[in-house]
Every structure is written in structure tokens, then in C-alpha cells.
Design a protein around this motif. Structure first.
Motif, PDB file in Angstrom:
ATOM      1  N   ARG A 143      16.691   2.502  13.304  1.00  0.00           N
ATOM      2  CA  ARG A 143      17.582   1.337  13.346  1.00  0.00           C
ATOM      3  C   ARG A 143      19.040   1.776  13.297  1.00  0.00           C
ATOM      4  NH1 ARG A 143      16.992  -3.696   9.039  1.00  0.00           N
ATOM      5  NH2 ARG A 143      18.325  -5.215  10.107  1.00  0.00           N
ATOM      6  N   LYS A 144      19.877   0.993  13.962  1.00  0.00           N
ATOM      7  CA  LYS A 144      21.314   1.221  13.897  1.00  0.00           C
ATOM      8  C   LYS A 144      22.008  -0.102  13.625  1.00  0.00           C
ATOM      9  CE  LYS A 144      25.308   2.935  16.525  1.00  0.00           C
ATOM     10  NZ  LYS A 144      25.797   3.426  17.840  1.00  0.00           N
ATOM     11  N   VAL A 145      22.930  -0.076  12.656  1.00  0.00           N
ATOM     12  CA  VAL A 145      23.757  -1.255  12.387  1.00  0.00           C
ATOM     13  C   VAL A 145      25.224  -0.824  12.482  1.00  0.00           C
ATOM     14  CG1 VAL A 145      22.060  -2.463  10.964  1.00  0.00           C
ATOM     15  CG2 VAL A 145      23.640  -0.851   9.887  1.00  0.00           C
ATOM     16  N   GLU A 146      26.073  -1.736  12.921  1.00  0.00           N
ATOM     17  CA  GLU A 146      27.490  -1.428  13.090  1.00  0.00           C
ATOM     18  C   GLU A 146      28.342  -2.583  12.596  1.00  0.00           C
ATOM     19  OE1 GLU A 146      29.131   0.310  16.779  1.00  0.00           O
ATOM     20  OE2 GLU A 146      27.069   0.286  17.509  1.00  0.00           O
ATOM     21  N   VAL A 147      29.507  -2.252  12.065  1.00  0.00           N
ATOM     22  CA  VAL A 147      30.541  -3.245  11.807  1.00  0.00           C
ATOM     23  C   VAL A 147      31.825  -2.716  12.427  1.00  0.00           C
ATOM     24  CG1 VAL A 147      29.506  -4.164   9.706  1.00  0.00           C
ATOM     25  CG2 VAL A 147      31.088  -2.257   9.537  1.00  0.00           C
ATOM     26  N   GLU A 148      32.529  -3.574  13.118  1.00  0.00           N
ATOM     27  CA  GLU A 148      33.744  -3.157  13.788  1.00  0.00           C
ATOM     28  C   GLU A 148      34.775  -2.700  12.753  1.00  0.00           C
ATOM     29  OE1 GLU A 148      36.719  -4.866  17.269  1.00  0.00           O
ATOM     30  OE2 GLU A 148      35.422  -6.240  16.143  1.00  0.00           O
ATOM     31  N   GLY A 149      35.393  -1.560  13.006  1.00  0.00           N
ATOM     32  CA  GLY A 149      36.399  -1.058  12.081  1.00  0.00           C
ATOM     33  C   GLY A 149      36.224   0.419  11.792  1.00  0.00           C
TER      34      GLY A 149
END
Length: 724
Positions: free
Chosen positions: A300-306
Motif C-alpha cells: 500500500r502507498k498513501v500520500e499527503v501533498e507537502g
């Protein structure tokens, strides 16, 4: 002979300076409340807030006659006022018993009786309405969010105009449990040097007692380290060129890699794309199943902009913080621009999607153009919820206990100078992967780092520096504050080491240890057993300063920092004797007698050029408790004879010490990369040791190029593994 135009230039300069001063004091005085959005100002319950005046205020006119607060029914509210030393910042302190429960809307009135320092008054009354809230406020609409950024752009333009105006004011701006629960073979092995027991911190290397996991040069490398004489790389997971892995966590058969990714700006092609702000970078977490170490499997991959800031892990839950500066200036040109941060979860697709407006809140009165995002995930549940809390405002420090997470937000006093006047701390409860806002508090000054904060028996403790070391107008001082579970201040110790600043802090039980520095290194011992009446028990002054303090039992501390010397050569800085930095310094502090702390032993390493990652990153400290060993990566230089500033390279590698209260500091080994080859005359990046760790009876040094294994018995090298 000077030309006539030379004197004309001088005369013009005098006229401009005079006009500058005249302009500043003849302009119409105005008042501004930082954080007002669309005319709406929110104030946190129990926290002071501030007003900014355009010109210095006459102190004698700051009174309840000229400034007052009333509720919506016209009843007076007994707030108190404090004018800052700059005479332009007014702090409004809440009533002793808090603001009235109902109604929660108030008006602050400033009459024309309030005078500037030059005697000018306001033309008529100024009224500012504000609301008091116990929870972090949210935006009512996308228009309000856009206007938040428009206000920032407007103020920045006004500031630039003032700075570059012909009649600008000349001024100087100033700035200044256990760790990873990896499935182990039963071998004794290193753990990350975490601040809080049971709260793991992301690092560039972890071990489970058999394998070593590290992120380096854009890839995840898994090496079998046992047996030490036959180490081997079992697998590598390369990442794309736009991915920079920075930290990792280990949890049984899972590895989590956290870092930054970025994309190249693409000019929008369709007209409707113009209102979509380009994505420039994200903080990500990638989960891998390592049941088979030879073949890690992406889950799994999760991202938050920044931009990735820091991370923690409690049990199966990881928490990582990201900071985003959106292209907020675009709001000034296009009101339809979407400035919401975006997130991505591979479980629901590969596209970044904006965070719902209802989940974007802001830190009142911060008015900073960046988002702080707290992302959390249960890595044991491949399909579990990915939680992201989003807040507008600049969170510059984070501390986490097993129950709570604290975000420190610096508040600027005079916007023209950008000096930090106070720090607001926001407390969030953490349970599993859920993060919930609980309370906030405010203290004067700014923190140094995560070690400036601590939670103990339900109370929050924080050490700050207020003012500037070399600023005679606002000289520095240091303090320790204690707050209860609702972030209300219960006790304080102030005015510590005036004219100095904090270089390191460590909390141990009900004691706090603070190191400040300007010419000598005072170590303060502060008793916080009574949260209402903390007090300084003892103080020790020695040369040098420590940037990191590490406890040994209950009665001793190790300080890692630099040795210094006061130069008696007639040269000075601002009238102060000149201070030079010598080599790296290890100090063993005996705090058995809290009233009389002592420096029991010291070790000076090399000259002024000597450096170790440990001096900035506590996770670079190696500890082996059975043998009382402490170590760290190091690059050693010595002073060139006859020169005060030139340094000569000696070696790079790692140092190991046995440190005990009984025998003090004893060097046990110098682990270098020089064996069997010609000595380097320059420091080399590929041979820089980054971390040390141990497994059973071996110590391993890890660099960008290889892993070396040494016996802990005689510290002889047994093998090397190239991992390029």
C-alpha cells in the motif's frame, strides 16, 4: 577635491532620512488583529491574543479607559493588557475565570485616547469583533479559504511596497514499551534512540536481530547480518527517480518506508485546468510485506501533498507529519483556484484528491500560508482507514507521548520584524489511528526542538527562549512552563540565563535539565515535582555547550556538544569577548546532588572542524547497555599549527566509549575505514558512517557504501559487505 554632486548626494540622503521618519509618524495610526478572516476573528479559549499597531504606542495611554472588551450585551469583560517592548504589539490576556459562557461573541474597542509615541491619536473609535472557541475553527466555504490566502498576499505586497518605497523606514529584520517491534530471532540488538519509551521514531536504519533494513541512495536495502562473517544483501527495492526515501519503520513482517516524492510542473492545457494548482511534492508512506526477505511485496502507498517533517509509531499505528506551502499567490489572480491539500491512497486509486473543506481547520491568529497535516495509518490492516487531519498554520515542532501528540506553532509579534513572540501548543489525543484535538495553550518565546517538550503525570512541560541573544533592545531570557491536561498554565520558572539561549533540554522524571550558552555553559537543574511551584535547584557553569543530553540512570547525564574558549586577544563582538569553538566535547554530569551538579569527566575530540551527526540528530547515538558502550559517527579534524581557522583532516568513522559513573569516560575503539589502504587526505561522502548498531556480540557501522562488522570483544573488524 570632491565634486559638487558628491555633496548633493549627501544632502539628498539627509533629506530622505528625515522624510522617512516624518512619513512614519505622520501616517494615520491603525490597528490590526492578526488572523482576521473576512472580518471574522477567532480566539482560542484561555489563550492570549494580540493586536498590532502601525506606530509605537505611548505606554501611559494603554489602560481600560482607552481599550476595553464587552460582550454582545454590552457588559464589560475583565481582560488585561500587556504592551510588548516594541510598543507596537498589544497582548490581550483572557479573564482570570475565562470568558463568559454565553454569549461567545465580543467587541474590543480602541478609542482616540490611545496615543502614538509621537502624540498622534486615532481619528474616531476602532471596534474589533471576535468570537471565543474551545475547538479549532473550520472554514465555512471555499471562498473563505481563498480569502484567507488573499489576505496573506495583500499583506505581503504591502510589506514589500513599504520596504522598497522611497520613503521607507530603515530597519533590520531579525530571524534566528519499546522501539520497533520487529520480529526477532531472539538476538539482543540495537533499538532507535527514541525520546519517549514506547514511541518509535522513524530512522534511516532498523534491525530485528538478524537482518538490517536501511534506506539509502533511493532504495530500500535488506541485508542479512547474522552470522557476521558471512553478511549478504538479500534484496533491494529501488524507487523511482522522483522518490526520496528518508525514514523507515519495522513491525514484525512489515516495513514502512516514509519520505518525499515530487513531480515536475506541467503547464495546464485545457481551460478548466487553470484553476487546478500543480502538484509539486508529497510526503508518502509505502508498506511492504517482508515475510520473504528475498522478495518484499508492495502492499500500500498513501500520500499527503507537502514536505515530510517527522514521524512516530505506536504499536501498529504510524503517524507522519507533512507541511505544505501551496501556490497561494495564485488566489490573487484567480478566485476559483482550489488551494486545498490533496491526498492519495492506493487502496482507492492512484489519483491525488482534495481534502474535503469540512476537514480543513486553522490555528487562530497564526495567518501562515502553509498547512500542517497529521496522517495516520494502521499498517497491520492493509485496507484500514487512512486518516488525515489538516490545519492551516505553521507547526514547527512536534512531541508525542503514548496518549497525546503536541504541535508547537510559533507566533510572530511585530510582523515587520518576523521575530517570534510566543508559541502556541495544540494538544491532540491519539488512539489507534485516530487523532482528535483536545486543547491548546500559549507560552512566551520559542522552542529549540522536540526535547523542549515533555509530558509527565498528566502535565505538559515546555522550555523556551524569548528575545535574541545579541539584541540589546530585546535581550534573550529562558523559561520553563508547566501546563495541566487542559493546557492551562500551572507554574513557571522564568528569567533563566539572561542574554543566552537554550542549546539543549532533557526531562527525567520530575526533573528538567536545561543547557544555555553565550560564553559559558550553564546546566540548570529544575524540580517540577510541584507543577504549581517549579524551582531551580542547582546550576553548573563550564566552558562549551551540549546540544544533546542523554540520561544514565537517575543520577547522571551525558552531554554531547562542543568545547569553547574565551579569547583574551582584545578582539570583541558587540563589546563581548570573542568565543572560539574547539573540538567536540563529551561531558559526564553527576546530578546526584541536585543542588550541586558536577562535571565528573570530559573528553575533547579533535579540533574545531570535528563533527558528528549526533550533534543535530539524537538517533545517531549508539548504545549497548550490557557493556555500557556509547558511540557515534564522527569526522575528526585537528587545528593547523600556527592558524586559528585552518583545519586538517584526520579520519572519519565512528568512536566507541565506555561511560560509567564509576570510571567516567573511557575511549574503547576508533572504527575507521582506513584499514588496509592509504589514508584519505579529504573526507569522503561514501565513507561517512551514518549509524552504528549491535547484534549480540558484534557492532556494525553503516555508510553509504558498505556495512562493517566488528567484534565487541576486541573491536577487530571481522567482515565487510559492499551495498553500493
Amino acid at each position: 577635491m570632491k565634486k559638487p554632486y558628491f555633496y548633493l548626494l549627501i544632502l539628498a540622503g539627509i533629506v530622505l532620512c528625515a522624510a522617512s521618519g516624518l512619513y512614519i509618524y505622520l501616517q494615520k495610526p491603525s490597528v490590526m488583529a492578526e488572523g482576521s478572516i473576512d472580518g471574522k476573528l477567532m480566539v482560542m479559549e484561555g489563550n492570549p491574543w494580540s493586536l498590532q499597531f502601525s506606530a509605537p504606542v505611548r505606554k501611559s495611554t494603554v489602560n481600560s479607559k482607552n481599550i476595553s472588551v464587552k460582550d454582545s450585551d454590552g457588559r464589560k469583560v475583565n481582560v488585561s493588557f500587556k504592551l510588548d517592548d516594541d510598543l507596537k504589539t498589544l497582548y490581550i490576556e483572557p479573564p482570570a475565570g475565562g470568558y463568559p459562557d454565553e454569549p461567545r461573541h465580543f467587541t474590543l474597542s480602541v478609542t482616540s485616547g490611545l496615543k502614538t509615541k509621537m502624540g498622534f491619536s486615532y481619528s474616531g473609535d476602532t471596534n474589533l469583533t471576535f468570537a471565543v472557541t474551545e475547538t479549532l475553527p473550520a472554514f465555512d466555504s471555499t471562498k473563505e479559504l481563498t480569502n484567507y490566502f488573499k489576505t496573506i498576499v495583500k499583506r505581503q505586497k504591502a510589506q514589500q511596497k513599504a520596504e522598497f518605497s522611497l520613503f521607507r523606514n530603515s530597519r533590520t529584520e531579525s530571524s534566528e514499551d519499546k522501539a520497533a517491534s520487529g520480529e526477532s530471532s531472539g538476538s539482543a540488538h540495537s533499538e532507535t534512540n527514541n525520546q519517549v519509551q514506547g514511541v518509535d521514531e522513524g530512522d534511516i536504519v532498523k534491525t530485528d536481530g538478524t537482518y538490517i533494513y536501511q534506506v539509502k541512495n533511493g532504495e530500500l536495502v535488506i541485508s542479512k547480518a547474522v552470522p557476521a562473517d558471512s553478511m549478504e544483501v538479500v534484496s533491494k527495492v529501488p524507487f523511482k527517480e522522483n522518490i526520496n526515501p528518508r525514514h523507515l519503520f519495522l513491525d514484525r513482517d512489515k516495513v514502512v518506508v516514509i519520505g518525499d516524492s515530487w513531480t515536475h510542473y506541467v503547464e495546464p492545457k485545457a481551460a478548466e485546468d487553470i484553476i487546478r494548482r500543480p502538484v509539486q511534492g508529497s510526503a508518502f508512506a509505502m508498506v511492504y510485506d517482508i515475510s520473504d526477505k528475498d522478495k518484499p511485496v508492495f502492499e500500500r502507498k498513501v500520500e499527503v501533498e507537502g514536505h515530510y517533517m517527522t514521524s512516530r509509531k505506536i504499536g501498529e499505528n504510524i503517524y507522519f507529519i507533512a507541511n505544505l506551502y501551496p501556490d497561494y499567490w495564485m488566489a490573487d489572480k484567480n478566485s476559483d483556484i482550489d488551494l486545498r491539500p490533496r491526498v492519495m491512497d492506493s487502496e482507492s486509486g492512484e489519483k491525488l484528491t482534495p481534502i474535503p473543506l469540512s476537514r480543513i481547520k486553522y490555528f487562530p491568529q497564526s495567518m501562515q500560508p502553509n498547512y500542517t497535516m497529521i496522517a495516520s495509518l494502521n499498517i497491520a490492516d492493509p485496507k484500514g482507514e487512512f486518516n488525515v487531519q489538516t490545519y492551516l498554520g505553521s507547526g514547527n515542532g512536534m512531541y508525542m507521548s503514548k496518549e497525546n501528540l503536541y504541535i508547537a506553532v510559533e507566533k510572530v509579534g511585530d510582523p515587520d520584524k518576523w521575530d517570534v513572540s510566543s508559541t502556541e501548543v495544540y494538544k491532540f489525543a491519539v488512539k489507534n489511528s485516530n487523532v482528535t484535538f483536545k486543547a491548546s495553550g500559549n507560552v512566551p518565546g520559542r522552542i529549540l526542538n522536540q526535547f523542549s517538550m515533555d509530558e509527565h503525570e498528566g502535565y505538559f512541560r515546555i522550555a523556551t527562549t524569548d528575545g535574541e541573544v545579541w539584541n540589546d533592545d530585546r535581550p534573550s531570557s529562558n523559561a520553563l512552563y508547566i501546563m495541566d491536561g487542559n493546557m492551562k498554565k500551572t507554574g513557571e520558572v522564568t528569567d533563566l540565563a539572561k542574554g543566552e539561549r537554550i542549546y539543549s533540554v532533557r526531562f527525567m522524571g520530575d526533573k528538567a535539565y536545561i543547557v544555555t550558552f553565550k560564553q559559558v555553559d550553564p546546566l540548570f537543574v529544575i524540580d517540577t515535582a510541584d507543577p504549581e511551584q517549579p524551582k531551580v535547584l542547582g546550576e553548573l557553569k563550564i566552558p562549551g555547550f551540549s546540544t544533546y543530553l542523554h540520561p544514565i540512570g537517575e543520577n547522571h547525564l551525558i552531554g554531547f556538544g562542543f568545547d569553547t574558549k574565551i579569547m583574551d586577544d582584545g578582539k570583541s563582538f558587540n563589546g563581548e569577548p570573542r568565543i572560539t569553538r574547539n573540538g567536540m566535547k563529551i561531558s559526564l554530569f553527576d546530578i546526584t546532588d541536585f543542588n550541586n551538579p558536577k562535571e565528573a569527566d570530559t573528553e575533547i575530540i579533535g579540533g574545531a572542524g570535528t563533527h558528528s551527526p549526533l550533534l543535530e540528530d539524537h538517533k545517531a547515538l549508539f548504545r549497548e547497555p550490557i557493556r555500557n558502550l556509547y558511540g557515534f559517527p564522527v569526522s575528526v579534524y585537528h587545528d593547523k599549527e600556527g592558524s586559528e581557522y585552518e583545519q586538517v583532516f584526520d579520519y572519519q568513522g565512528a568512536l566507541l566509549y565506555e561511560i560509567t559513573p564509576e570510571n567516567g569516560i573511557e575511549r574503547k575503539a576508533v572504527l575507521t575505514a582506513e584499514e588496509g589502504r592509504q589514508k584519505d587526505i579529504y573526507e569522503s561522502w561514501e565513507n561517512n558512517v551514518q549509524r552504528l548498531l549491535y547484534i549480540d556480540d558484534h557492532v556494525y557501522t553503516l555508510s553509504n557504501q558498505k556495512i562493517d562488522a566488528y567484534s565487541l570483544g576486541d573491536f577487530k573488524k571481522e567482515s565487510s559487505l559492499m551495498i553500493e
